[in-house]
Every structure is written in C-alpha cells, then in structure tokens.
Design a protein around this motif. Structure first.
Motif, PDB file in Angstrom:
ATOM      1  N   PHE A   1       0.960  -1.384   0.179  1.00 57.41           N
ATOM      2  CA  PHE A   1       0.254  -0.150  -0.052  1.00 57.41           C
ATOM      3  C   PHE A   1       1.106   1.783   0.245  1.00 57.41           C
ATOM      4  O   PHE A   1       1.945   1.274   0.768  1.00 57.41           O
ATOM      5  CB  PHE A   1      -0.741  -0.194   1.308  1.00 57.41           C
ATOM      6  CG  PHE A   1      -1.867   1.661   1.531  1.00 57.41           C
ATOM      7  CD1 PHE A   1      -3.090   1.468   0.601  1.00 57.41           C
ATOM      8  CD2 PHE A   1      -1.518   2.553   2.118  1.00 57.41           C
ATOM      9  CE1 PHE A   1      -2.913   2.529   0.547  1.00 57.41           C
ATOM     10  CE2 PHE A   1      -2.448   3.029   2.045  1.00 57.41           C
ATOM     11  CZ  PHE A   1      -3.450   3.682   1.443  1.00 57.41           C
ATOM     12  N   GLN A   2       0.611   2.310  -0.990  1.00 59.37           N
ATOM     13  CA  GLN A   2       1.248   3.491  -0.823  1.00 59.37           C
ATOM     14  C   GLN A   2       0.569   4.715  -0.248  1.00 59.37           C
ATOM     15  O   GLN A   2      -0.467   5.088  -0.656  1.00 59.37           O
ATOM     16  CB  GLN A   2       1.404   4.162  -2.096  1.00 59.37           C
ATOM     17  CG  GLN A   2       2.390   3.051  -3.556  1.00 59.37           C
ATOM     18  CD  GLN A   2       3.674   3.391  -2.301  1.00 59.37           C
ATOM     19  OE1 GLN A   2       4.704   4.087  -2.223  1.00 59.37           O
ATOM     20  NE2 GLN A   2       4.447   1.448  -2.118  1.00 59.37           N
ATOM     21  N   ALA A   3       1.266   4.766   1.342  1.00 57.31           N
ATOM     22  CA  ALA A   3       0.744   5.806   2.172  1.00 57.31           C
ATOM     23  C   ALA A   3       0.654   7.215   1.593  1.00 57.31           C
ATOM     24  O   ALA A   3       1.625   6.914   0.576  1.00 57.31           O
ATOM     25  CB  ALA A   3       0.954   5.299   3.284  1.00 57.31           C
TER      26      ALA A   3
ATOM     27  N   PRO B   1       1.647  -1.517   6.787  1.00 63.32           N
ATOM     28  CA  PRO B   1       2.746  -1.563   5.391  1.00 63.32           C
ATOM     29  C   PRO B   1       3.339  -0.107   5.697  1.00 63.32           C
ATOM     30  O   PRO B   1       2.960   0.456   6.697  1.00 63.32           O
ATOM     31  CB  PRO B   1       1.817  -0.976   4.537  1.00 63.32           C
ATOM     32  CG  PRO B   1       0.001  -1.653   5.086  1.00 63.32           C
ATOM     33  CD  PRO B   1       0.218  -1.499   6.167  1.00 63.32           C
ATOM     34  N   LYS B   2       5.063  -0.689   5.046  1.00 67.27           N
ATOM     35  CA  LYS B   2       5.843   0.543   5.551  1.00 67.27           C
ATOM     36  C   LYS B   2       5.441   1.095   5.195  1.00 67.27           C
ATOM     37  O   LYS B   2       6.643   3.031   5.796  1.00 67.27           O
ATOM     38  CB  LYS B   2       7.530  -0.196   5.733  1.00 67.27           C
ATOM     39  CG  LYS B   2       7.230  -0.253   4.174  1.00 67.27           C
ATOM     40  CD  LYS B   2       9.228  -1.608   3.589  1.00 67.27           C
ATOM     41  CE  LYS B   2       9.309  -1.156   2.434  1.00 67.27           C
ATOM     42  NZ  LYS B   2       8.113  -2.008   0.886  1.00 67.27           N
ATOM     43  N   SER B   3       5.091   1.647   3.980  1.00 67.05           N
ATOM     44  CA  SER B   3       5.104   3.625   3.189  1.00 67.05           C
ATOM     45  C   SER B   3       4.531   4.332   4.448  1.00 67.05           C
ATOM     46  O   SER B   3       4.638   5.490   4.407  1.00 67.05           O
ATOM     47  CB  SER B   3       4.735   3.003   2.385  1.00 67.05           C
ATOM     48  OG  SER B   3       3.098   2.748   1.952  1.00 67.05           O
ATOM     49  N   PHE B   4       3.896   3.968   5.847  1.00 67.24           N
ATOM     50  CA  PHE B   4       3.459   5.308   6.476  1.00 67.24           C
ATOM     51  C   PHE B   4       4.314   5.260   7.182  1.00 67.24           C
ATOM     52  O   PHE B   4       4.059   6.500   7.064  1.00 67.24           O
ATOM     53  CB  PHE B   4       2.201   4.192   7.398  1.00 67.24           C
ATOM     54  CG  PHE B   4       0.240   3.499   7.034  1.00 67.24           C
ATOM     55  CD1 PHE B   4       0.302   5.044   6.863  1.00 67.24           C
ATOM     56  CD2 PHE B   4       0.279   2.709   6.526  1.00 67.24           C
ATOM     57  CE1 PHE B   4      -1.084   4.835   6.053  1.00 67.24           C
ATOM     58  CE2 PHE B   4      -0.892   2.511   6.196  1.00 67.24           C
ATOM     59  CZ  PHE B   4      -1.800   3.305   5.762  1.00 67.24           C
TER      60      PHE B   4
ATOM     61  N   GLU C   1       8.117   5.114   5.942  1.00 62.41           N
ATOM     62  CA  GLU C   1       8.492   6.195   4.729  1.00 62.41           C
ATOM     63  C   GLU C   1       7.676   7.689   5.347  1.00 62.41           C
ATOM     64  O   GLU C   1       8.797   8.434   4.505  1.00 62.41           O
ATOM     65  CB  GLU C   1       8.057   5.352   3.692  1.00 62.41           C
ATOM     66  CG  GLU C   1       9.095   3.957   4.103  1.00 62.41           C
ATOM     67  CD  GLU C   1       9.388   3.252   3.177  1.00 62.41           C
ATOM     68  OE1 GLU C   1       9.517   2.071   2.507  1.00 62.41           O
ATOM     69  OE2 GLU C   1       8.160   3.382   2.039  1.00 62.41           O
ATOM     70  N   GLN C   2       6.524   7.390   5.244  1.00 66.17           N
ATOM     71  CA  GLN C   2       5.729   8.824   4.149  1.00 66.17           C
ATOM     72  C   GLN C   2       5.874   9.819   5.609  1.00 66.17           C
ATOM     73  O   GLN C   2       5.613  10.991   5.423  1.00 66.17           O
ATOM     74  CB  GLN C   2       4.805   9.376   3.390  1.00 66.17           C
ATOM     75  CG  GLN C   2       4.276   7.700   1.952  1.00 66.17           C
ATOM     76  CD  GLN C   2       5.185   8.490   1.045  1.00 66.17           C
ATOM     77  OE1 GLN C   2       4.873   9.648   0.959  1.00 66.17           O
ATOM     78  NE2 GLN C   2       6.018   7.560   0.122  1.00 66.17           N
ATOM     79  N   ASN C   3       6.169   9.700   6.563  1.00 67.37           N
ATOM     80  CA  ASN C   3       5.953  10.324   7.767  1.00 67.37           C
ATOM     81  C   ASN C   3       4.232  10.682   8.141  1.00 67.37           C
ATOM     82  O   ASN C   3       4.188  11.276   9.097  1.00 67.37           O
ATOM     83  CB  ASN C   3       6.723  11.320   8.306  1.00 67.37           C
ATOM     84  CG  ASN C   3       6.640  11.719   9.671  1.00 67.37           C
ATOM     85  OD1 ASN C   3       6.906  10.183  10.079  1.00 67.37           O
ATOM     86  ND2 ASN C   3       6.918  12.975   9.597  1.00 67.37           N
ATOM     87  N   SER C   4       3.509   9.798   7.414  1.00 64.72           N
ATOM     88  CA  SER C   4       2.080   9.696   8.139  1.00 64.72           C
ATOM     89  C   SER C   4       1.924   9.673   9.334  1.00 64.72           C
ATOM     90  O   SER C   4       2.340   9.091  10.183  1.00 64.72           O
ATOM     91  CB  SER C   4       1.249   8.649   7.470  1.00 64.72           C
ATOM     92  OG  SER C   4       1.402   8.357   6.142  1.00 64.72           O
ATOM     93  N   ARG C   5       0.818  10.473   9.437  1.00 67.50           N
ATOM     94  CA  ARG C   5      -0.012  11.000  10.933  1.00 67.50           C
ATOM     95  C   ARG C   5      -0.941   9.634  11.898  1.00 67.50           C
ATOM     96  O   ARG C   5      -1.256   8.968  10.516  1.00 67.50           O
ATOM     97  CB  ARG C   5      -0.426  12.429  11.587  1.00 67.50           C
ATOM     98  CG  ARG C   5       0.251  13.378  11.455  1.00 67.50           C
ATOM     99  CD  ARG C   5      -0.137  14.299  11.805  1.00 67.50           C
ATOM    100  NE  ARG C   5      -1.512  15.003  10.635  1.00 67.50           N
ATOM    101  CZ  ARG C   5      -1.141  16.073   9.648  1.00 67.50           C
ATOM    102  NH1 ARG C   5      -0.452  17.106  10.422  1.00 67.50           N
ATOM    103  NH2 ARG C   5      -2.332  16.004   8.939  1.00 67.50           N
TER     104      ARG C   5
END
Ligand code: A3P
Length: 296
Positions: A34-36, A117-120, A122-126
C-alpha cells in the motif's frame, strides 16, 4: 429491520505469528505494498477500543463543515476504509482507499504495529492509536464476536476470556498490540496514543488534544458541536455510524453501539476469572510502561 447474511464463521489462521482470518489476509499483497501519502491519517486500534468513535471525530474535524453531506450519505466504514479488510459485501479496504477523493484520507487498521505497511512510516503519515483497558476491551470483543457473523465463533464467556489471555484471538494478543504501539510512540513522533477511558472522561478535552496533534485550529463552538455529535447516544441513533447498514451483524444478539462505558467488565468477570486475569496481566505487561484505568 434488516436480514442478516448467513455466513459461515471464519476459522482462525496463523499469519506471521498473529491469529487472523482470511478476510484480512486475502488481499495481503496489496495491503503490504500500500502506498501511503504524507497527509494520510491512520487510525490504529485493537478491535473494540473505540475505532468508530475516533474515526467519526476525525471525519467531523476534517469534513464536518466542508462536506456535510458526507456524514448523511455514506456509512462511516465507507468514509474511513478498513485497510486490510477484504469482505465480499463491500469493496476491499485498499480499493476503497484508492477511490477516496478527499484529503486527508482517513484509514482504519487493526494490525499490530509490526504488520503495518511500511510506506506509512516512510511517508511519515500521522497515526492516531486508541487503546482501551483489557477487561472492557475483552467484554466488548466477546459481545461483538457473538453478533458479527464475519468474526470467528467466540464460544461462551469463559472460553473467550481464556482465548483472550492466550492471545489466540483475531489480531493477536491485546497485550502485545497495546505495548507494541506504545513502544513505537517512543521513536515515531507522528503518533498520538489515546485512551478510550480519557475519551469517556472528557471527550472535549481529547478532541482538543487531537486538534493540536493534527495542527487544526477549531473554535470552541466547533469542538463543542463535534463533542455533542459524537456522544454515544447520538452515534447509536445515527444510521451512518451505528453499523446497522452492514448485513453481517445481528443486532438482536447485541448492538454495535452496545454500552460505551468504562467498568462494564464488572458485570461479566467472576471473582475467579478476575483473579486469573490480573495474574496473567501482570506477567504479560511486566516489560511495558503503558498504564490503563479500569474504572473512572
Ligand atoms: P462497548 O461494546 O463496550 O459498548 P470499535 O469502534 O473499536 O469497534 O469499538 C466499539 C466500542 O466502542 C463499543 O464498546 C462501542 O459502544 C464503543 N463506542 C463507540 N462509540 C462510542 C461513543 N461515542 N462513546 C462511548 N463509547 C463508544
């Protein structure tokens, strides 16, 4: 009056050391990849910790004024997709998320921290994590499993509580879930760790804390309006938040908006069960500093 789909109850499977059901692993390739986005907000919880409550609070904070029709036309589980879910009755969580037109995207997950999913990251999502004390969480989970035909069969209360203590339960041990996410908070600063008990004690105060975490400036009047709108009684009456539109739940057994209290465990645990639970709890939680209140 709705008719409940007659599903055969799913069996637990072992998935990377966590008890899961196929509804949450069938779509795993897409979940894992998944792409966050940097402005995504992930609402993470152990099941029955207050996911829907916090989802609705965030939905109102972001979209209450700009898109009021959103709240009356779409159930909360469509507005805040359940990332790993892959039920046949509605589109999968990744599909629903990909189709969201609004931003930020609010995304719900029950995954233990190591499976996110690691993209969270990587994207530094809240991330907003909500935790609830183990005893009330267990009672709520038991009643939910009884009425939701898409969940594994819970057995009777004593059977369920034994499985809960062993962690042989959907989404794995409560103990590891709450302490794993607590640990994450020490190194990942874009994570707000909320307690269900704090929300019950003073919803307005917690809404304010959420606003400051999210960098939202809202007026006291707006926050007051949201606090009223997300009250248990209001959400129980609201078809868009009470899950009455999802035909896998049998409200004759137990409603989704069941009690919404702190301390209801006292009506379920026997003295012996409580003593055993306290022992197990002490053991399993000995290496974490996260502390819960079991009464207010
Ligand atoms: P109970 O079964 O104890 O009543 P989730 O959304 O994570 O599935 O959690 C559901 C639990 O949160 C249920 O607990 C439900 O009643 C409670 N809940 C949902 N909205 C609430 C609210 N506005 N106030 C208090 N509790 C709420």
């Amino acid at each position: 009056d709705m008719s409940v789909l007659k599903l055969s109850r799913p069996e637990l499977i072992d998935f990377e050391g966590i008890s899961m059901i196929h509804y949450f692993t069938d779509n795993w390739e897409k979940v894992k990849n998944f792409q966050a986005r940097p402005d995504d907000i992930l609402i993470a919880t152990y099941p029955k910790a207050g996911t829907t409550w916090v989802s609705y609070i965030l939905d109102l904070l972001y979209f209450g004024n700009v898109a009021p029709e959103r709240q009356t036309s779409q159930p909360i589980y469509m507005r805040v997709p359940f990332l790993e879910s892959c039920f046949q009755v509605i589109p999968s969580g990744t599909e629903l998320t990909d189709n969201l037109k609004t931003s930020p995207r609010l995304i719900k997950t029950h995954l233990p921290v190591q499976l996110v999913p690691k993209s969270f990251w990587e994207q530094n999502s809240r991330v907003v994590y909500v935790a609830r004390n183990a005893k009330d969480n267990a009672v709520s989970y038991f009643n939910f499993d009884r009425m939701n035909m898409a969940e594994p069969e819970p057995g009777d209360w004593n059977t369920f509580i034994q499985k809960f203590m062993e962690g042989k339960i959907l989404f794995g041990p409560w103990f590891d879930h709450v302490s794993g996410w607590w640990e994450k908070k020490q190194t990942y600063s874009n994570l707000q760790y909320l307690f269900y008990e704090d929300l019950v004690e003073d919803t307005g105060r917690e809404v304010e804390r959420l606003c400051s975490f999210l960098g939202l400036s809202t007026s006291p009047e707006e926050r007051e309006k949201i606090t009223k709108g997300v009250h248990f009684d209001a959400m129980k009456q609201n078809k868009m938040t009470n899950y009455s539109t999802l035909p896998v739940m049998d409200f004759k057994i137990s409603p989704f908006m069941r009690k919404g209290k702190v301390g209801d465990w006292k009506n379920h645990f026997t003295v012996a069960q409580n003593e055993q639970f306290d022992e197990v709890y002490k053991q399993k939680m000995k290496n974490t500093s996260v502390k819960f209140r079991t009464e207010l």
